[in-house]
Design a protein around this motif. Sequence first.
Motif, PDB file in Angstrom:
ATOM      1  N   ARG A  22      18.394  91.206 -29.064  1.00 24.96           N
ATOM      2  CA  ARG A  22      17.301  90.347 -29.528  1.00 24.96           C
ATOM      3  C   ARG A  22      17.806  88.926 -29.743  1.00 24.96           C
ATOM      4  O   ARG A  22      17.090  87.961 -29.464  1.00 24.96           O
ATOM      5  CB  ARG A  22      16.694  90.918 -30.821  1.00 24.96           C
ATOM      6  N   ASP A  23      19.056  88.795 -30.233  1.00 21.15           N
ATOM      7  CA  ASP A  23      19.645  87.458 -30.385  1.00 21.15           C
ATOM      8  C   ASP A  23      19.910  86.824 -29.027  1.00 21.15           C
ATOM      9  O   ASP A  23      19.741  85.612 -28.845  1.00 21.15           O
ATOM     10  CB  ASP A  23      20.947  87.548 -31.177  1.00 21.15           C
ATOM     11  N   VAL A  24      20.352  87.634 -28.060  1.00 23.25           N
ATOM     12  CA  VAL A  24      20.603  87.136 -26.702  1.00 23.25           C
ATOM     13  C   VAL A  24      19.314  86.588 -26.099  1.00 23.25           C
ATOM     14  O   VAL A  24      19.292  85.484 -25.532  1.00 23.25           O
ATOM     15  CB  VAL A  24      21.184  88.257 -25.822  1.00 23.25           C
ATOM     16  N   VAL A  25      18.226  87.358 -26.219  1.00 23.28           N
ATOM     17  CA  VAL A  25      16.944  86.937 -25.661  1.00 23.28           C
ATOM     18  C   VAL A  25      16.462  85.652 -26.334  1.00 23.28           C
ATOM     19  O   VAL A  25      15.976  84.725 -25.667  1.00 23.28           O
ATOM     20  CB  VAL A  25      15.902  88.063 -25.804  1.00 23.28           C
ATOM     21  N   THR A  26      16.607  85.573 -27.644  1.00 19.18           N
ATOM     22  CA  THR A  26      16.182  84.369 -28.372  1.00 19.18           C
ATOM     23  C   THR A  26      16.918  83.132 -27.868  1.00 19.18           C
ATOM     24  O   THR A  26      16.305  82.081 -27.616  1.00 19.18           O
ATOM     25  CB  THR A  26      16.427  84.543 -29.877  1.00 19.18           C
ATOM     26  N   ASP A  27      18.235  83.247 -27.697  1.00 19.51           N
ATOM     27  CA  ASP A  27      19.020  82.111 -27.194  1.00 19.51           C
ATOM     28  C   ASP A  27      18.598  81.730 -25.782  1.00 19.51           C
ATOM     29  O   ASP A  27      18.509  80.541 -25.442  1.00 19.51           O
ATOM     30  CB  ASP A  27      20.512  82.447 -27.219  1.00 19.51           C
ATOM     31  N   ALA A  28      18.369  82.733 -24.926  1.00 22.47           N
ATOM     32  CA  ALA A  28      17.980  82.456 -23.540  1.00 22.47           C
ATOM     33  C   ALA A  28      16.622  81.765 -23.481  1.00 22.47           C
ATOM     34  O   ALA A  28      16.425  80.820 -22.698  1.00 22.47           O
ATOM     35  CB  ALA A  28      17.962  83.756 -22.737  1.00 22.47           C
ATOM     36  N   VAL A  29      15.680  82.225 -24.286  1.00 15.48           N
ATOM     37  CA  VAL A  29      14.348  81.616 -24.311  1.00 15.48           C
ATOM     38  C   VAL A  29      14.435  80.161 -24.757  1.00 15.48           C
ATOM     39  O   VAL A  29      13.758  79.281 -24.205  1.00 15.48           O
ATOM     40  CB  VAL A  29      13.399  82.424 -25.225  1.00 15.48           C
ATOM     41  N   GLU A  30      15.308  79.883 -25.741  1.00  9.66           N
ATOM     42  CA  GLU A  30      15.490  78.498 -26.187  1.00  9.66           C
ATOM     43  C   GLU A  30      16.027  77.627 -25.054  1.00  9.66           C
ATOM     44  O   GLU A  30      15.625  76.471 -24.904  1.00  9.66           O
ATOM     45  CB  GLU A  30      16.446  78.457 -27.379  1.00  9.66           C
ATOM     46  N   GLN A  31      16.946  78.171 -24.258  1.00  8.27           N
ATOM     47  CA  GLN A  31      17.539  77.378 -23.183  1.00  8.27           C
ATOM     48  C   GLN A  31      16.532  77.049 -22.089  1.00  8.27           C
ATOM     49  O   GLN A  31      16.575  75.973 -21.494  1.00  8.27           O
ATOM     50  CB  GLN A  31      18.737  78.120 -22.587  1.00  8.27           C
ATOM     51  N   VAL A  32      15.640  77.997 -21.797  1.00  6.34           N
ATOM     52  CA  VAL A  32      14.719  77.795 -20.677  1.00  6.34           C
ATOM     53  C   VAL A  32      13.419  77.123 -21.120  1.00  6.34           C
ATOM     54  O   VAL A  32      12.618  76.713 -20.278  1.00  6.34           O
ATOM     55  CB  VAL A  32      14.422  79.157 -19.999  1.00  6.34           C
ATOM     56  N   ALA A  33      13.217  76.972 -22.435  1.00  2.84           N
ATOM     57  CA  ALA A  33      11.957  76.416 -22.935  1.00  2.84           C
ATOM     58  C   ALA A  33      11.614  75.046 -22.353  1.00  2.84           C
ATOM     59  O   ALA A  33      10.456  74.817 -21.981  1.00  2.84           O
ATOM     60  CB  ALA A  33      11.984  76.368 -24.463  1.00  2.84           C
ATOM     61  N   PRO A  34      12.570  74.093 -22.250  1.00  4.05           N
ATOM     62  CA  PRO A  34      12.185  72.786 -21.689  1.00  4.05           C
ATOM     63  C   PRO A  34      11.623  72.872 -20.274  1.00  4.05           C
ATOM     64  O   PRO A  34      10.656  72.180 -19.946  1.00  4.05           O
ATOM     65  CB  PRO A  34      13.509  72.000 -21.722  1.00  4.05           C
ATOM     66  N   LEU A  35      12.207  73.722 -19.425  1.00  5.04           N
ATOM     67  CA  LEU A  35      11.700  73.871 -18.062  1.00  5.04           C
ATOM     68  C   LEU A  35      10.317  74.498 -18.082  1.00  5.04           C
ATOM     69  O   LEU A  35       9.409  74.064 -17.348  1.00  5.04           O
ATOM     70  CB  LEU A  35      12.662  74.724 -17.236  1.00  5.04           C
ATOM     71  N   MET A  36      10.134  75.529 -18.904  1.00  2.00           N
ATOM     72  CA  MET A  36       8.825  76.183 -19.000  1.00  2.00           C
ATOM     73  C   MET A  36       7.758  75.180 -19.477  1.00  2.00           C
ATOM     74  O   MET A  36       6.649  75.135 -18.953  1.00  2.00           O
ATOM     75  CB  MET A  36       8.902  77.370 -19.970  1.00  2.00           C
ATOM     76  N   GLN A  37       8.112  74.382 -20.484  1.00  2.00           N
ATOM     77  CA  GLN A  37       7.153  73.414 -21.014  1.00  2.00           C
ATOM     78  C   GLN A  37       6.825  72.347 -19.985  1.00  2.00           C
ATOM     79  O   GLN A  37       5.662  71.925 -19.860  1.00  2.00           O
ATOM     80  CB  GLN A  37       7.727  72.781 -22.283  1.00  2.00           C
ATOM     81  N   ALA A  38       7.842  71.909 -19.226  1.00  2.00           N
ATOM     82  CA  ALA A  38       7.603  70.879 -18.214  1.00  2.00           C
ATOM     83  C   ALA A  38       6.636  71.372 -17.142  1.00  2.00           C
ATOM     84  O   ALA A  38       5.860  70.585 -16.587  1.00  2.00           O
ATOM     85  CB  ALA A  38       8.927  70.454 -17.585  1.00  2.00           C
ATOM     86  N   ARG A  39       6.667  72.668 -16.861  1.00  2.00           N
ATOM     87  CA  ARG A  39       5.787  73.230 -15.823  1.00  2.00           C
ATOM     88  C   ARG A  39       4.545  73.894 -16.422  1.00  2.00           C
ATOM     89  O   ARG A  39       3.800  74.575 -15.731  1.00  2.00           O
ATOM     90  CB  ARG A  39       6.582  74.229 -14.973  1.00  2.00           C
ATOM     91  N   ARG A  40       4.361  73.690 -17.730  1.00  6.59           N
ATOM     92  CA  ARG A  40       3.172  74.211 -18.435  1.00  6.59           C
ATOM     93  C   ARG A  40       3.013  75.720 -18.275  1.00  6.59           C
ATOM     94  O   ARG A  40       1.909  76.233 -18.120  1.00  6.59           O
ATOM     95  CB  ARG A  40       1.915  73.477 -17.981  1.00  6.59           C
ATOM     96  N   HIS A  41       4.141  76.433 -18.300  1.00  3.02           N
ATOM     97  CA  HIS A  41       4.085  77.886 -18.229  1.00  3.02           C
ATOM     98  C   HIS A  41       3.784  78.487 -19.599  1.00  3.02           C
ATOM     99  O   HIS A  41       4.193  77.951 -20.633  1.00  3.02           O
ATOM    100  CB  HIS A  41       5.429  78.452 -17.729  1.00  3.02           C
ATOM    101  N   ARG A  42       3.114  79.630 -19.587  1.00  2.00           N
ATOM    102  CA  ARG A  42       2.913  80.418 -20.798  1.00  2.00           C
ATOM    103  C   ARG A  42       3.987  81.507 -20.813  1.00  2.00           C
ATOM    104  O   ARG A  42       4.007  82.373 -19.933  1.00  2.00           O
ATOM    105  CB  ARG A  42       1.515  81.040 -20.824  1.00  2.00           C
TER     106      ARG A  42
END
Length: 363
Positions: free
Chosen positions: A72-92
């Motif tokens: 769960r900690d691994v997933v949380t860290d990974a989601v934080e890393q990819v968040a800027p790309l997801m936000q830039a492409r307006r992904h949900r």
Amino acid sequence: MLAHELRNPLAPIGAAAQLLRMGRLDEGRIRHTSEIIGRQVDHMTHLIDDLLDVSRVTRGLVELETAPLDMRDVVTDAVEQVAPLMQARRHRLSAHMAPASALVMGDKKRLVQVVTNILNNAAKYTPEGGTVTLALEVDAGQVAIDIADDGIGMTPDLAARVFELFAQAERSSDRSAGGLGLGLALVRSLVELHGGSVSGDSAGPGQGSRFRVCLPRLQDSHGTAPAGSGTQAPQSAAGALRVLVVDDNVDAAAMLAMVLETFGHQVIVEHDSRTALARARLERPDACILDIGLPEMNGNELARRLRAQSESAHAVLIAVTGYGHDSDRRESLAAGFDHHLVKPADTNRLAAILAGIGQAQAR
């Protein structure tokens, strides 16, 4: 393809450098130019890191630093890393975590890389405004991570070879970020090194893709606490430090000195080890930032000699180097370094290290 991907970031970097040399930019344009350089350097760094990782994996040189950890900690860290790309492409991005502990025996850095690579892949191949879902599941014997998207999907031929080196879907104008087709090859290799498995499938073009990572579950019968991330937010500087920078690359040393000075530190720059030793005796630095690949006397030997002379024995030694293999880190730590950063160094991390030194001195 490799030449194309590595040359792409050089064009805006070169143009930005030419603009800065002209010296006729206002503050706003200088800031914008520096942001462009930063983004392109980050992109090129990721490409080079992936190439180096592939080389290490294919030659069997990857060494895992395993410990009990909660996925769960691994997933949380990974989601934080990819968040800027997801936000830039307006992904949900929708994430569903298992309520029970998801302990595995693994290398946290590498497992974060696994999840991040799959999420990045989903973002690249999902049009703007699309949806990516992540589910972390636990059963008696394994921990499973499912990542699905509603993107461009895969043909049966691509699905069959998606984990091979340099495998790529057809590039579209929408997916301008591109890549080298290395991310999923690294995913498979790293998952298998952890004793797990990974699979990918798609209902066909235009119908999205789904990837599943399975890892052996570690039973928590002895109350073993999962390993923490070990990552702390940068702290504000507690005071100016005397910092000795040693690098035979004159431009690199000058730029690093400028960055450190903006943090409020007093910086001394030298370009060879023997002069640096003499300067350390005179200046008694609080921290020394050393390149490893120095001529005549390399950085590891310089570190040993700095530790041996009383004026610099207690300085915090930080390696900033192009040598980033696990064996390089072990060698630098054995030589007396306190920290080992790989070029281009993360300036936020460097600022946090120096801030920690200042706070320790204040106490």
